[in-house]
Design a protein around this motif. Sequence first.
Motif, PDB file in Angstrom:
ATOM      1  N   GLY A 100      -3.073   4.709   0.680  1.00 29.50           N
ATOM      2  CA  GLY A 100      -3.747   3.342   0.645  1.00 29.50           C
ATOM      3  C   GLY A 100      -4.006   2.598  -0.514  1.00 29.50           C
ATOM      4  N   GLU A 101      -3.523   2.912  -1.545  1.00 25.83           N
ATOM      5  CA  GLU A 101      -3.565   2.428  -2.747  1.00 25.83           C
ATOM      6  C   GLU A 101      -2.741   1.272  -3.119  1.00 25.83           C
ATOM      7  N   PRO A 102      -3.155  -0.039  -3.314  1.00 23.99           N
ATOM      8  CA  PRO A 102      -2.258  -1.268  -3.540  1.00 23.99           C
ATOM      9  C   PRO A 102      -1.363  -0.937  -4.901  1.00 23.99           C
TER      10      PRO A 102
ATOM     11  N   LEU B  53       0.627  -1.136  -0.071  1.00 22.85           N
ATOM     12  CA  LEU B  53       0.128  -0.094   0.013  1.00 22.85           C
ATOM     13  C   LEU B  53       1.003   1.265  -0.141  1.00 22.85           C
TER      14      LEU B  53
END
Length: 179
Positions: A158-160, A154
């Motif tokens: 919070g973006e994978p 992440l």
Amino acid sequence: MSASSDRLPLIRLEALPAEALADLAAGRQPASLGRRCEEGALPPPEVAGRALRLLASGVAERWSLPYAMIDERGAIVGACGFKGAPCLGLVEIGYGVAPLRRGRGIAAAAVRLLLEEAVIRGGARRVLARINPDNAASSRVADKLGFVRGKVALDDDGEPLAQWLWPPSTDFAHDGEAP
């Protein structure tokens, strides 16, 4: 920087002028570019803002300024660049192509030029591309150019993001393996 290969289109990279970054950071089309820009070809405001911060902190233009991807007609069809100077021999890249120009090998041609700039002229030993696992097109570009996909982590928002490393390394943690 420019290149052509047997299967990739002729693309030239040209650093976007520092004076255009303020307009980009504010979400405006820079009048100073003076050439046709495909819709969605220029870097988003957050990329221009990062470039301005890097320049202000003394990071060399090579590692700070975004590069315009310019096609054989002189149109800006995308943008790419480094996300800062190499650290311990590793430098991170980012890239994007105008929606109407995707799927034509433009990103692969531009990333190949970034690899040359980073390693041959810039002294980096490794290049990292962090790509959302749902972005199949960008993942194909990285795979085509010999990047190896590692773990998904992440980012600060919070973006994978899958970690793609070039050149391949045996000590790079892959999905499902211990780091």
